[in-house]
Design a protein around this motif. Structure first.
Motif, short mmCIF file in Angstrom:
data_model
loop_
_atom_site.label_atom_id
_atom_site.label_comp_id
_atom_site.label_asym_id
_atom_site.label_seq_id
_atom_site.Cartn_x
_atom_site.Cartn_y
_atom_site.Cartn_z
N VAL A 292 16.67 39.17 9.07
CA VAL A 292 16.81 40.35 8.22
C VAL A 292 18.16 40.99 8.50
O VAL A 292 18.48 41.29 9.66
N THR A 293 18.96 41.18 7.47
CA THR A 293 20.27 41.81 7.61
C THR A 293 20.35 43.01 6.67
O THR A 293 19.48 43.22 5.82
N GLY A 294 21.40 43.79 6.87
CA GLY A 294 21.63 44.92 5.96
C GLY A 294 20.65 46.06 6.11
O GLY A 294 20.54 46.90 5.22
N ALA A 295 19.94 46.11 7.24
CA ALA A 295 18.98 47.20 7.47
C ALA A 295 19.70 48.42 8.01
O ALA A 295 20.86 48.36 8.43
N GLU A 296 19.02 49.56 8.02
CA GLU A 296 19.63 50.79 8.53
C GLU A 296 19.83 50.73 10.05
O GLU A 296 20.70 51.42 10.58
N SER A 297 19.04 49.91 10.75
CA SER A 297 19.19 49.75 12.19
C SER A 297 18.61 48.40 12.59
O SER A 297 17.85 47.78 11.83
N ASP A 298 18.96 47.94 13.81
CA ASP A 298 18.38 46.70 14.31
C ASP A 298 16.87 46.83 14.45
O ASP A 298 16.13 45.89 14.16
N ALA A 299 16.41 48.00 14.90
CA ALA A 299 14.97 48.20 15.08
C ALA A 299 14.24 48.13 13.75
O ALA A 299 13.14 47.56 13.65
N SER A 300 14.85 48.70 12.69
CA SER A 300 14.25 48.64 11.37
C SER A 300 14.19 47.20 10.87
O SER A 300 13.20 46.74 10.32
N ALA A 301 15.29 46.45 11.09
CA ALA A 301 15.33 45.05 10.69
C ALA A 301 14.24 44.25 11.40
O ALA A 301 13.59 43.38 10.80
N ARG A 302 14.03 44.56 12.67
CA ARG A 302 13.02 43.85 13.45
C ARG A 302 11.62 44.11 12.90
O ARG A 302 10.82 43.18 12.76
N ARG A 303 11.33 45.36 12.57
CA ARG A 303 10.00 45.68 12.04
C ARG A 303 9.77 45.02 10.69
O ARG A 303 8.66 44.56 10.39
N ILE A 304 10.79 44.96 9.88
CA ILE A 304 10.66 44.28 8.58
C ILE A 304 10.47 42.78 8.80
O ILE A 304 9.65 42.13 8.13
N GLY A 305 11.22 42.22 9.75
CA GLY A 305 11.09 40.80 10.05
C GLY A 305 9.67 40.45 10.46
O GLY A 305 9.10 39.45 10.00
N PHE A 306 9.06 41.28 11.30
CA PHE A 306 7.69 41.01 11.73
C PHE A 306 6.68 41.29 10.63
O PHE A 306 5.61 40.67 10.60
N SER A 307 6.99 42.20 9.73
CA SER A 307 6.10 42.42 8.59
C SER A 307 6.02 41.15 7.75
O SER A 307 4.95 40.77 7.27
N ILE A 308 7.14 40.48 7.61
CA ILE A 308 7.17 39.20 6.88
C ILE A 308 6.46 38.11 7.69
O ILE A 308 5.59 37.39 7.20
N ALA A 309 6.84 38.01 8.98
CA ALA A 309 6.35 36.92 9.83
C ALA A 309 4.85 36.98 10.07
O ALA A 309 4.20 35.95 10.26
N ASN A 310 4.29 38.20 10.06
CA ASN A 310 2.86 38.35 10.33
C ASN A 310 2.00 38.38 9.07
O ASN A 310 0.78 38.50 9.16
N SER A 311 2.61 38.29 7.90
CA SER A 311 1.84 38.35 6.66
C SER A 311 1.06 37.05 6.43
O SER A 311 1.65 35.98 6.30
N PRO A 312 -0.27 37.12 6.37
CA PRO A 312 -1.04 35.91 6.07
C PRO A 312 -0.66 35.30 4.72
O PRO A 312 -0.68 34.07 4.57
N LEU A 313 -0.29 36.14 3.76
CA LEU A 313 0.08 35.60 2.44
C LEU A 313 1.41 34.83 2.51
O LEU A 313 1.56 33.79 1.88
#
Length: 410
Positions: A292-313
């Motif tokens: 995830v790039t272009g996020a407001e912060s590294d921490a925000s990018a990380r949370r978005i990355g895990f939202s994707i990675a943990n999605s069963p769909l």
């Protein structure tokens, strides 16, 4: 332990070099498994400095509690690991089992119980029959050699399909040192010390406080950057031991410039072990890297990355080789982090599938589907908001994962 080896497993398993100052042996204690090794004992005859990081679960295992307490001393003489039983949620019996395990190991190693570190992995809620270590640890101590790290890795496996062992050679100042690491994990894997165990041993002379700073500073982008199923184990433990057997001046601070190459090697080794765990995810057929790039912060990018990675769909779409980028959009939107729909861009491999809030005008279903048929699938999401970035690793979610976990205790 699954009978079929993951298709993402390494093609070969090279033996790791010896690390001065440590001996180990494995045995069958019949904790749960019949006909396979399920106990590992490491001995540091001259002692070793030690650092550790553990699960953030509010229901930690008795072994985690024991290690946290022992870590205060900063020195280790022995490590005792069992597979097949996590000794977690076992109440007073669990505490008594760790105390007995430590006493037996200490007697065999000729040290104090507080210099013994323990780790247990396997079924939660079943009392650990620690009395089975009686006699076994004496045989282990007598048989311990600088031997096979692959066998050590195999002894701590549960549903893993292959052993995970990695090595690096590096200089600390003018001294040549070795760093070896083993790990286990295939399910119940998520960040916050993503049932995962890892034990790292170096012959470098590094103090416990310096080791702790190195380990704590490295875990975030390695073991805490992976997820298989979004579930954080009760037992997650990573221990780093330094025997000092390579010689050279003892390093007291993690900021010492002589540790520059060692820091890089430690990060590389931990990242490789972490990725091996993901590639052995229960039922996994695909290894997915989400950047995830272009996020407001590294921490925000990380949370978005895990939202994707943990999605069963998302994970089931990967399993079905379906280039369903709409599920990526969904996972970004639900993350609760700053995002602008009309600035969002998504790539599968080198194929940009969406840009500026809609499907890419040059989108090719055939090209995107070709990426999804590969074993390694890189996904990139750019939010167009700032400089924050993060990379996490996951795998697909298959019917085999359900089958493994549906009958895990049987």
């Amino acid at each position: 332990m699954s009978s079929a080896v993951s298709p993402l497993a390494p093609k070969s398993y090279p033996e790791l070099p010896e690390v001065g100052g440590v001996r180990f042996a494995t045995a069958q204690a019949g904790i749960k498994y019949a006909g396979r090794t399920d106990v590992l004992m490491m001995l540091f005859d001259a002692g070793a400095d030690v650092a550790g990081v553990f699960t953030r679960s509010r229901c930690p295992s008795a072994a985690v509690d024991w290690c946290r307490d022992s870590l205060k001393g900063g020195r280790a003489r022995a490590l005792l690991v069992n597979s097949g039983n996590a000794n977690a949620f076992t109440g007073r019996k669990g505490k008594e089992a760790t105390e007995l395990s430590a006493r037996l190991a200490a007697a065999a190693a000729g040290c104090a119980p507080g210099e013994v570190f323990l780790a247990s992995t396997g079924v939660i809620g079943e009392p650990l029959p620690a009395e089975r270590f009686s006699g076994v640890v004496d045989r282990l101590a007598g048989a311990a050699t600088a031997g096979s790290w692959q066998e050590a890795a195999r002894a701590i496996m549960t549903t893993d399909t292959y052993p995970k062992a990695v090595s690096r050679r590096v200089k600390v100042g003018d001294t040549d040192v070795v760093l070896n690491g083993i790990a286990k994990g295939a399910g119940m894997i998520a960040p916050d010390m993503a049932t995962m165990l890892s034990f790292l041993v170096t012959d470098a002379a590094i103090s416990a406080p310096a080791l702790q700073a190195l380990l704590s500073g490295t875990v975030g982008d390695t073991f805490n950057a992976i997820t298989i199923d979004g579930d954080t184990s009760t037992s997650d433990t990573v221990l780093l031991f330094a025997t000092g057997a390579a010689g050279g001046a003892r390093i007291e601070s993690a900021d010492d410039p002589r540790l520059a190459d060692f820091k890089v090697a430690l990060g590389d080794l931990m990242r490789e072990l972490a990725q091996m765990i993901v590639k052995d995810g229960e039922g996994a057929r695909k290894f997915v890297e989400i950047t995830v790039t272009g996020a407001e912060s590294d921490a925000s990018a990380r949370r978005i990355g895990f939202s994707i990675a943990n999605s069963p769909l998302v994970k089931t779409a990967v399993a079905g080789e379906d280039a369903n980028w709409g599920r990526i959009v969904m996972a970004v939107g639900k993350a609760g982090e700053p995002a602008d729909r009309d600035r969002l861009a998504i790539w599968f491999g080198d194929v940009r599938v969406a840009v500026d809030g809609e499907r890419d005008a040059d989108y090719s279903e055939a090209a995107a589907s070709a990426v999804m048929r590969e074993e390694f699938i890189p996904v990139r999401v750019d939010l167009g908001l700032g400089e924050g970035r993060s990379t996490v690793w996951t795998c697909d979610l298959t019917k085999e994962y359900v089958a493994i976990n549906g009958d895990y205790r049987s």
